[in-house]
Scaffold this motif. Sequence first.
Motif, PDB file in Angstrom:
ATOM      1  N   LYS A  25      48.482  36.650  36.987  1.00 58.15           N
ATOM      2  CA  LYS A  25      49.655  37.256  36.349  1.00 58.15           C
ATOM      3  C   LYS A  25      49.802  38.735  36.701  1.00 58.15           C
ATOM      4  O   LYS A  25      50.878  39.188  37.062  1.00 58.15           O
ATOM      5  CB  LYS A  25      49.568  37.140  34.826  1.00 58.15           C
ATOM      6  CG  LYS A  25      49.739  35.746  34.295  1.00 58.15           C
ATOM      7  CD  LYS A  25      49.623  35.722  32.787  1.00 58.15           C
ATOM      8  CE  LYS A  25      48.278  36.202  32.285  1.00 58.15           C
ATOM      9  NZ  LYS A  25      47.122  35.452  32.787  1.00 58.15           N
ATOM     10  N   THR A  26      48.705  39.466  36.542  1.00 61.55           N
ATOM     11  CA  THR A  26      48.784  40.917  36.746  1.00 61.55           C
ATOM     12  C   THR A  26      49.095  41.237  38.212  1.00 61.55           C
ATOM     13  O   THR A  26      49.978  42.041  38.514  1.00 61.55           O
ATOM     14  CB  THR A  26      47.463  41.574  36.303  1.00 61.55           C
ATOM     15  OG1 THR A  26      47.217  41.213  34.943  1.00 61.55           O
ATOM     16  CG2 THR A  26      47.534  43.077  36.422  1.00 61.55           C
ATOM     17  N   THR A  27      48.368  40.569  39.102  1.00 57.47           N
ATOM     18  CA  THR A  27      48.612  40.776  40.530  1.00 57.47           C
ATOM     19  C   THR A  27      50.055  40.419  40.884  1.00 57.47           C
ATOM     20  O   THR A  27      50.737  41.157  41.604  1.00 57.47           O
ATOM     21  CB  THR A  27      47.666  39.873  41.352  1.00 57.47           C
ATOM     22  OG1 THR A  27      46.348  40.007  40.848  1.00 57.47           O
ATOM     23  CG2 THR A  27      47.695  40.249  42.811  1.00 57.47           C
ATOM     24  N   ALA A  77      50.676  43.680  27.931  1.00 56.25           N
ATOM     25  CA  ALA A  77      50.272  43.449  26.545  1.00 56.25           C
ATOM     26  C   ALA A  77      48.932  42.742  26.499  1.00 56.25           C
ATOM     27  O   ALA A  77      48.591  42.099  25.529  1.00 56.25           O
ATOM     28  CB  ALA A  77      51.326  42.621  25.828  1.00 56.25           C
ATOM     29  N   ASP A  78      48.175  42.857  27.581  1.00 61.58           N
ATOM     30  CA  ASP A  78      46.852  42.214  27.602  1.00 61.58           C
ATOM     31  C   ASP A  78      45.833  43.145  26.962  1.00 61.58           C
ATOM     32  O   ASP A  78      45.179  43.943  27.621  1.00 61.58           O
ATOM     33  CB  ASP A  78      46.436  41.877  29.036  1.00 61.58           C
ATOM     34  CG  ASP A  78      45.161  41.042  29.063  1.00 61.58           C
ATOM     35  OD1 ASP A  78      44.514  40.907  28.000  1.00 61.58           O
ATOM     36  OD2 ASP A  78      44.806  40.544  30.140  1.00 61.58           O
ATOM     37  N   VAL A  79      45.725  43.021  25.635  1.00 59.81           N
ATOM     38  CA  VAL A  79      44.842  43.927  24.890  1.00 59.81           C
ATOM     39  C   VAL A  79      43.447  43.334  24.708  1.00 59.81           C
ATOM     40  O   VAL A  79      42.586  43.924  24.068  1.00 59.81           O
ATOM     41  CB  VAL A  79      45.438  44.265  23.499  1.00 59.81           C
ATOM     42  CG1 VAL A  79      46.740  45.025  23.654  1.00 59.81           C
ATOM     43  CG2 VAL A  79      45.667  42.998  22.686  1.00 59.81           C
ATOM     44  N   GLU A 124      44.536  48.778  32.455  1.00 57.51           N
ATOM     45  CA  GLU A 124      44.219  49.724  33.544  1.00 57.51           C
ATOM     46  C   GLU A 124      44.532  49.123  34.905  1.00 57.51           C
ATOM     47  O   GLU A 124      45.014  49.791  35.813  1.00 57.51           O
ATOM     48  CB  GLU A 124      42.737  50.128  33.498  1.00 57.51           C
ATOM     49  CG  GLU A 124      42.415  51.267  32.568  1.00 57.51           C
ATOM     50  CD  GLU A 124      43.411  52.402  32.641  1.00 57.51           C
ATOM     51  OE1 GLU A 124      43.644  52.938  33.745  1.00 57.51           O
ATOM     52  OE2 GLU A 124      43.969  52.761  31.582  1.00 57.51           O
ATOM     53  N   GLN A 125      44.211  47.827  35.040  1.00 55.40           N
ATOM     54  CA  GLN A 125      44.438  47.124  36.314  1.00 55.40           C
ATOM     55  C   GLN A 125      45.917  47.212  36.704  1.00 55.40           C
ATOM     56  O   GLN A 125      46.260  47.509  37.850  1.00 55.40           O
ATOM     57  CB  GLN A 125      44.021  45.659  36.158  1.00 55.40           C
ATOM     58  CG  GLN A 125      44.113  44.844  37.445  1.00 55.40           C
ATOM     59  CD  GLN A 125      43.966  43.343  37.167  1.00 55.40           C
ATOM     60  OE1 GLN A 125      43.656  42.936  36.044  1.00 55.40           O
ATOM     61  NE2 GLN A 125      44.195  42.533  38.170  1.00 55.40           N
ATOM     62  N   LEU A 126      46.780  46.989  35.713  1.00 53.30           N
ATOM     63  CA  LEU A 126      48.220  47.047  35.996  1.00 53.30           C
ATOM     64  C   LEU A 126      48.649  48.480  36.302  1.00 53.30           C
ATOM     65  O   LEU A 126      49.426  48.725  37.215  1.00 53.30           O
ATOM     66  CB  LEU A 126      49.018  46.472  34.823  1.00 53.30           C
ATOM     67  CG  LEU A 126      50.505  46.265  35.115  1.00 53.30           C
ATOM     68  CD1 LEU A 126      50.706  45.169  36.155  1.00 53.30           C
ATOM     69  CD2 LEU A 126      51.280  45.939  33.855  1.00 53.30           C
ATOM     70  N   PHE A 134      56.971  42.034  32.230  1.00 57.37           N
ATOM     71  CA  PHE A 134      56.047  42.083  31.117  1.00 57.37           C
ATOM     72  C   PHE A 134      54.849  41.179  31.361  1.00 57.37           C
ATOM     73  O   PHE A 134      54.956  39.961  31.367  1.00 57.37           O
ATOM     74  CB  PHE A 134      56.793  41.674  29.838  1.00 57.37           C
ATOM     75  CG  PHE A 134      56.179  42.252  28.620  1.00 57.37           C
ATOM     76  CD1 PHE A 134      56.442  43.557  28.241  1.00 57.37           C
ATOM     77  CD2 PHE A 134      55.301  41.504  27.870  1.00 57.37           C
ATOM     78  CE1 PHE A 134      55.848  44.107  27.121  1.00 57.37           C
ATOM     79  CE2 PHE A 134      54.699  42.045  26.749  1.00 57.37           C
ATOM     80  CZ  PHE A 134      54.969  43.353  26.378  1.00 57.37           C
ATOM     81  N   ASP A 135      53.697  41.814  31.584  1.00 53.23           N
ATOM     82  CA  ASP A 135      52.450  41.098  31.867  1.00 53.23           C
ATOM     83  C   ASP A 135      51.753  40.789  30.538  1.00 53.23           C
ATOM     84  O   ASP A 135      51.715  41.627  29.647  1.00 53.23           O
ATOM     85  CB  ASP A 135      51.559  41.994  32.735  1.00 53.23           C
ATOM     86  CG  ASP A 135      50.278  41.302  33.155  1.00 53.23           C
ATOM     87  OD1 ASP A 135      50.211  40.059  33.107  1.00 53.23           O
ATOM     88  OD2 ASP A 135      49.332  42.025  33.539  1.00 53.23           O
ATOM     89  N   THR A 136      51.226  39.588  30.420  1.00 54.94           N
ATOM     90  CA  THR A 136      50.606  39.206  29.148  1.00 54.94           C
ATOM     91  C   THR A 136      49.160  38.773  29.340  1.00 54.94           C
ATOM     92  O   THR A 136      48.691  38.627  30.457  1.00 54.94           O
ATOM     93  CB  THR A 136      51.372  38.032  28.505  1.00 54.94           C
ATOM     94  OG1 THR A 136      51.292  36.899  29.378  1.00 54.94           O
ATOM     95  CG2 THR A 136      52.819  38.387  28.258  1.00 54.94           C
TER      96      THR A 136
END
Length: 441
Positions: free
Chosen positions: A110-112, A133-135, A142-144, A185-187
């Motif tokens: 997802k993030t990539t 929103a990946d808490v 940080e990756q994003l 929006f990354d989750t």
Amino acid sequence: NLTDRLQGVIKTLRGQARLTEENISDAMREVRMALLEADVALPVVKEFIAQVKQRAQGQEVLQSLTPGQAVIQVVHDELTELMGKANVGLNLAAVAPAIILMAGLQGSGKTTTSAKLAKLLKEQKKKVLLASADVYRPAAIEQLKTLAKQLDVDCFDSNATQKPLDIAAAALDFAKRGYYDVIIFDTAGRLGIDEAMMAEIKALHTLLNPIETLFVVDAMQGQDAVNTAKAFGDTLPLTGVILTKLDGDSRGGAALSVRHITGKPIKFVGVSEKVDGLEPFHPERMASRILGMGDVLSLIEQAHKNVDMAEAQKLADKVKSGKNFDLDDFKAQMSQMRKMGGMGALMDKMPAQMAGMANKMNPDDADKAIRRIEGIINSMTALERRKPELIKATRKKRIADGSGVQVQEVNRLLKQFEETQKMMKMFAKGGMAKMMRNMGN
Ligand code: GDP
Ligand code: MG
């Protein structure tokens, strides 16, 4: 693999003059096995076979086609159909900001993929905001942020102490006030499907009301991809699928099942871990690829796009002038191979007959080997790369430690390099320089 088996079907049918019910049945049995082995879900296979059988029987074999070709043509058409006929692009027809919500399991990409999409849209002159929103996963946000920085795209400043819904609301507000065209929006994803995750993504979906809800799925997951797709499809009104890691997938079955199960188009495929490794999904090309007809066109496109011509020329000149071929050159050669999509992508796109020759080498292993070699060379100093003969025991140990390998592997690399160097010297006067130049044309 799928391609091999289907090639076998063609071979069997080749000698036969006519399509009969019997030889179609025989062929279909093979196709069925091939699809099952490629991890295509059983209901999909059944329906597919019935469809192909029906069409093949009704098919008058064109004069230019042998029965084998005719069956393959039908299989090809049906495969294309199964994967959605034509490419479907992103739908951004919304009041700005157009919202794209990314959903999928942890590690699916997802993030990539968020970053890859941001890059694509930026190239289309869109003002893009990334938000995460990946808490839950350490360093996910940080990756994003890092990827965004690398792409020079804005990233909403969220952090792991916030609640996902609060982040969503704040990011949306920020995007509106900043006149962004698109927000991606990354989750978060879990390792498996669980209720809490589904409830969260559903709530995010309700709050954001995205124009695109993209389900990101790892092609290497095979049968599991089907279950995941089903769970997400039941929870969220998906608008499309992105199939990642197709570069590592020799089977391709997921592409067939996922479309069928979700009923949603595969919009893009991920073909490398780098930010430019995203391609629009073309069902017809994919069908050709699965059937081993070889997507030669896209291979050529790829080669043109990625091979650094100047680099190739420099290397060619160096060889020609007989100057010392050093470890930097060796590494450049390797990374050039990787830029073309790696051995896997190259072999995948070659017609099956050609790829057959290279078959003995597993493309995944070859890619991994190249990556390790690059890693080892990265741990050498500039001087060592220029003068590999300096690399004795102590240096070897340091290089091995630095790149996380055993000393034997450093030895092997040096040996490989020596052999390549010898070869380069040998060819320096002959045809090699010309060949390298041709590579750049
Ligand atoms: P997330 O947990 O869904 O956000 O997944 P990530 O975006 O962090 O990706 C997980 C891993 O898969 C990372 O190591 C990525 O580099 C890798 N990855 C993602 N997409 C691709 C792809 O298309 N090809 C390859 N080879 N690796 C990919
Ligand atoms: Mg992530």
